[in-house]
Design an enzyme around this catalytic site. Structure first.
Site, PDB file in Angstrom:
ATOM      1  N   HIS A 170       0.811  -1.222   0.000  1.00  0.00           N
ATOM      2  CA  HIS A 170       0.000   0.000   0.000  1.00  0.00           C
ATOM      3  C   HIS A 170       0.851   1.282   0.000  1.00  0.00           C
ATOM      4  CE1 HIS A 170      -3.687  -2.190   0.380  1.00  0.00           C
ATOM      5  NE2 HIS A 170      -3.395  -2.692   1.558  1.00  0.00           N
ATOM      6  N   ASP A 206      -2.952 -10.470  -2.543  1.00  0.00           N
ATOM      7  CA  ASP A 206      -3.541  -9.979  -1.302  1.00  0.00           C
ATOM      8  C   ASP A 206      -5.016  -9.649  -1.535  1.00  0.00           C
ATOM      9  OD1 ASP A 206      -2.411  -8.682   1.474  1.00  0.00           O
ATOM     10  OD2 ASP A 206      -4.138  -7.559   0.720  1.00  0.00           O
ATOM     11  N   HIS A 208      -6.589  -7.170  -0.713  1.00  0.00           N
ATOM     12  CA  HIS A 208      -6.787  -5.745  -0.958  1.00  0.00           C
ATOM     13  C   HIS A 208      -5.857  -5.283  -2.076  1.00  0.00           C
ATOM     14  CE1 HIS A 208      -7.608  -6.655   3.311  1.00  0.00           C
ATOM     15  NE2 HIS A 208      -8.703  -5.978   3.062  1.00  0.00           N
ATOM     16  N   ASP A 296      -4.780 -12.985   2.996  1.00  0.00           N
ATOM     17  CA  ASP A 296      -5.966 -12.554   3.725  1.00  0.00           C
ATOM     18  C   ASP A 296      -7.251 -12.710   2.930  1.00  0.00           C
ATOM     19  OD1 ASP A 296      -4.983 -10.603   2.048  1.00  0.00           O
ATOM     20  OD2 ASP A 296      -5.195  -8.952   3.456  1.00  0.00           O
ATOM     21  N   TYR A 335      -3.927 -12.461   8.448  1.00  0.00           N
ATOM     22  CA  TYR A 335      -4.026 -12.031   9.841  1.00  0.00           C
ATOM     23  C   TYR A 335      -4.674 -13.045  10.773  1.00  0.00           C
ATOM     24  CZ  TYR A 335      -2.879  -7.895   7.245  1.00  0.00           C
ATOM     25  OH  TYR A 335      -2.257  -7.021   6.399  1.00  0.00           O
TER      26      TYR A 335
END
Length: 353
Positions: A170, A206, A208, A296, A335
């Protein structure tokens, strides 16, 4: 045999809490992630474990502004000496204002002098706190990525996995957020370019969208970026980017591919997205691959609504391994501590065989 690069320094970042919609909540990007992954990879076998070697900042500055790197290196100490911890009881660096384009409305911007305002000059959310040990951990994570690159460039390994923590995808050239501080995948891709690979592909699994990696390479023809992720239109981070119509600009036109997925998408739909990325990578004809390995998207993970299983991650690994490219895997999200390591091991299995 897969080379696994790690550093005990990556445990030093201890966010303790994150601020989300104004509420102080327990942090999810915790040091225990490192040990969960290491334990599972050791149990799976077929790995060669080594510690990261230090590298100069040149590799960071190839993808990040020097001002950002300096801020991350120094801001925790400046915050600690500012009186804010004693005044309000906040010992982590958390921004409280952001100099957005709408705020400025055409006015020229000047970097703020107050540390609590300067925090929002470089950080674009309130979740990504900085404390003692954050810089050391983030810097060690970048060294993990660079050491993995060096192993692949030296042909010591056809693939190498960097246990990067905190994650990095990010982070843009000049700003950090999303629990990320330095963009390890971008650092790895640029290092592969510097090491002689004329075209490099980055595939981001990922849950995201990796807005930072996408932004760094958005105008470049030599690095392809592809991501399969939960649709930001459904209300998921990073909210304002990660859409299918983002395909690159200028020299980079056509070298970005986003595959946003609806919440609830499981193995079949997710793997169809991975197949689209694999086909695009094959068409790009890179000579090396970087995998932003977030896990995730898993069904048990609290940070996304996708429903991917361990066999799904194993199948994705097999599809990417079939490209038969020198590959650097860079750890991103994931996570759920009980399943995290097993998911990483399942994905890497295709490279161990």
């Amino acid at each position: 045999m897969t080379s696994v690069v790690w550093s005990p320094e990556t445990r030093r970042h201890d966010p303790q809490t994150e601020v989300w919609v104004g509420v102080r909540m327990p942090g999810t990007e915790v040091a225990e992630r490192v040990d969960a992954i290491l334990s599972a990879l050791r149990a799976a076998g077929g790995i060669e474990l080594q510690e990261a070697a230090p590298h100069p900042d040149d590799a960071l500055l190839a993808v990040h502004d020097e001002a950002l790197v300096t801020h991350l290196r120094t801001v925790s100490a400046v915050w600690a000496g500012s009186g804010i911890p004693e005044l309000v009881g906040q010992d982590r660096v958390v921004p409280y204002m952001f100099a957005t384009a709408a705020m400025l409305d055409g006015l020229p911007a000047h970097q703020p002098t107050a540390v609590q305002a300067r925090a929002g000059w470089f950080c674009y959310d309130t979740m990504t706190v900085v404390g003692p040990g954050t810089w050391e951990a983030a810097r060690a994570a970048a060294d993990c990525a660079l050491t993995a690159v060096s192993l692949v460039l030296a042909r010591h390994a056809s693939s190498a996995y960097a246990l990067c923590r905190p994650p990095g995808h990010h982070v843009t050239r000049s700003a950090y957020g999303g629990s990320c501080y330095l963009n390890n995948a971008a650092v790895a891709a640029q290092a592969l370019r510097a090491g002689g690979h004329e075209r490099v592909a980055v595939v981001d699994l990922d849950a995201h969208h990796g807005n930072g990696t996408a932004a760094i390479f958005y105008g470049r023809a030599d690095v392809f970026y592809g991501s399969v992720h939960v649709d930001p239109r459904a209300g998921w981070f990073p909210h304002v980017v990660g859409f299918a119509d983002e395909t690159g600009v200028d020299d980079g036109a056509g070298t970005t591919l986003n595959v946003p997925l609806a919440p609830g998408t499981g193995d079949r739909g997710w793997l169809a997205g991975v197949d689209r990325l694999v086909d695009a990578i094959a068409g790009f004809e890179p000579s090396a691959l970087v995998v932003s390995l977030g896990v995730d998207a898993a069904a048990d993970d609290p940070e996304s609504p996708l429903q991917v299983t361990a066999p799904g991650f194993a199948a994705a690994g097999a599809r990417l391994a079939a490209l038969d490219l020198p590959t650097v895997h860079v750890q991103e999200g994931g996570y759920h501590l009980k399943s995290l390591g097993g998911l990483v091991a399942a994905f890497l299995a295709a490279w161990r065989s």
